[in-house]
Write an enzyme that holds these catalytic residues in place. Structure first.
Site: not given
Ligand SMILES: [Zn+2]
Ligand SMILES: [Zn+2]
Length: 556
Positions: A71, A76, A142, A164, A196, A367, A369, A391, A444
């Protein structure tokens, strides 16, 4: 590892929440599932992003059949541009995922000018043959549309990586997770389930996303002034519900923040979100509407430094100035690690005079999840031979393992893994193999490097203990000092405890130079090294601190 065994090597996402990346290997061919990143913690000064260390793949580029993305969330998908760039254009594998996921990948790759990458949209239920693997996506629910579990079939058996998920019975788009397909896969036989673990510590079932809309509308209906709602830009169904609530109450909607506008546009073009004509107004038009006619949907629910909400909270947004009477609704909870930034933003909002509503005040978030009972449901549907929780931090991985045991999986068949620890499954059984390199690499700006990076070490030192600069002027002939040594320091804490320190350092420098002269060390680089070591030791003995010491030797 023997040829006929199947290897599952997590490079990220275990023992942490973020930077999910898994290598699945069979007959020396590789499919990579997810290429995620995570955001830096407070001690990673000046680091923009953290990626999984994918050195394992760099050595095996020619063996990669494909990358599959479950997803579109950053943990991910986010590392994709860097992974592709590092693997080299000529080795770029095909990327598979659902339609929204691939659209988000395309937009990300375009920003990085990686326009040649082949992206393939695969509908849930469709098959793709990838060398010795056959790939199928299974639709899941999700906090972003188009989330899929990944089933990889081999001659040895099927690996199911859930991505997820939650089992939302009433999702906003009306399409629940494909439980019948999961059960079918279970009947066909699943060798390994990688699931998950994010909410393995929350009992019961998660609440449905579609329950959030009515709660938001209730909150909105009590507001007299302007309303600002912040949530994840990728949570397109949440944005839909905010849009619907605003429309019901006769308020216009303005989308503020680049990623919010981008995701809503992508979502609209793929039919994941519907916005009534004439409802949206541009951010610059906000001041043209009365307060009670406006809802602003903004990025920044995590307190991200340059996000629209954070800028508004600091009175630094070019289009939207918040004021007394505005209400800000946090339709999200902070990801672990972001609490401080979120709280700081909230307090700024109070300072301006805004009302602030979070999930502590009203159920304005759900949520993405699944909770404990949903994880058990997955285990029971799929009935895997082996289980490896994915996860989650170590605590949640252990809790997920306990759930697997509770539904009847033999404890010997449950593998509590770690990043870099490969699970090798052969015809005779499964066991962990020798650890492979895994860890983090840092982004960076546009460069990537490893955590031992000198720049980061320097920044940590500077931030903790400050810097000493000593400038010694020596004679070119014999290396003896010909002028007073200069000592400059910045950011060194508790210096008042060290009266006369500068004088003592000057003395230490002179002693050091004298010794160097005796040992006939005249080369400037060497002299600077000697000075560095001596001064650092001296400062440590005196202050018990390790500031950065920067010696400068000037020859005259
Ligand atoms: Zn995730
Ligand atoms: Zn996610």
């Amino acid at each position: 590892m023997s040829d006929s065994s199947l290897r599952i090597l997590p490079l990220g996402g275990l023992g942490e929440i973020g930077k999910n990346m898994t290598v699945v290997e069979y007959e020396d061919r590789i499919v990579v599932v997810d290429v995620g990143l995570r955001f830096p913690t407070a001690d990673m000064l000046g680091i923009d992003l953290v990626l999984p260390d994918f050195a394992y793949l760099r050595e095996r580029v020619d063996d990669i059949e494909a990358i599959v993305v479950t997803h579109g969330h950053e943990d991910h998908l986010g590392a994709l541009p860097w992974v592709l760039r590092e693997l080299g254009e000529e080795h770029v594998p095909v990327i598979y995922g659902g339609n929204l996921t691939m659209a988000m990948a395309r937009s990300k790759l375009d920003e990085h000018r990686l326009t040649k990458t082949p992206l393939r949209t695969l509908e849930p239920g469709g098959d793709a043959e990838l060398g010795p693997f056959s790939l199928e996506l299974v639709h899941m629910t999700h906090s972003i549309p188009d989330s899929n579990a990944v089933a990889l079939r081999t001659e040895l058996g099927t690996v199911l990586i859930t991505g997820d998920y939650k089992f939302d019975q009433t999702p906003v788009d009306g399409v629940p997770a494909d439980m019948s397909r999961l059960a079918e896969l279970g009947r066909e036989g699943v060798l390994l389930l990688c699931g998950d673990s994010t909410n393995a510590d929350r009992p019961g079932f998660s609440s449905s996303e579609s329950g959030v809309g009515p709660r938001l509308e209730e909150v909105f209906s009590r507001c007299q002034g302007r309303i600002v709602v912040t949530s994840f830009a990728s949570n397109i169904h949440r944005v839909q519900q905010v849009v619907d609530a605003a429309a019901n109450l006769g308020r216009k909607v303005s989308l503020v923040g680049r990623s919010m506008r981008k995701n809503v546009n992508i979502g609209k073009s793929l039919g994941h979100i519907e916005v009534p004509d004439g409802l949206l107004i541009a951010p610059r038009e906000v001041e043209n509407y009365p307060d009670h006619k406006l809802v602003i949907i903004s990025t920044g629910s995590q307190g991200e430094p340059l996000s629209a909400l954070r800028r508004m909270a600091h009175n630094d947004h070019p289009q939207v100035q918040l004021r007394d009477g505005d209400t800000v609704v946090f339709s999200a909870t902070p990801i672990p690690g972001n609490e401080r930034a979120v709280n700081e933003t909230i307090d700024r909002l109070y300072q301006i005079g805004c009302e602030v509503i979070t999930t502590m005040d009203a159920p304005v978030h759900a949520s993405g999840h699944g909770y404990v009972e949903e994880l058990k449901l997955m285990l029971n549907l799929v009935q895997p031979r082996y289980v490896m929780p994915f996860h989650g931090d170590h605590k949640r991985i252990r809790l997920h393992a306990q759930l697997a045991e509770a539904v009847g999986v033999d404890p010997d068949d449950i593998f509590k893994g770690d990043n870099g620890l490969p699970l090798d499954i052969g015809p005779r059984g499964a066991r962990f193999g020798p650890i492979e390199r895994a860890g983090m690499i840092f982004v960076d700006g546009v460069d990537i490097g490893d955590p031992a990076d000198v720049a980061l070490r320097d920044r940590r030192m500077l931030s903790a203990d400050g810097i000493f600069i000593v400038v010694a002027t020596v004679s070119e002939q014999d290396g003896r000092p010909v002028a007073d040594t200069e000592v400059i320091f910045r950011g060194v804490p508790f210096l008042e405890e060290a009266d006369g320190l500068a004088d003592d350092i000057r003395q230490a420098v002179e002693d050091s130079l004298a010794r160097a002269a005796e040992e006939e060390i005249h080369e400037v680089d060497l002299l600077q090294e000697v000075l560095h070591d001596d001064v650092a030791k001296f400062v440590y003995d005196r202050l018990r601190r390790r500031p950065m010491v920067l010696p400068v030797v000037v020859e005259v």
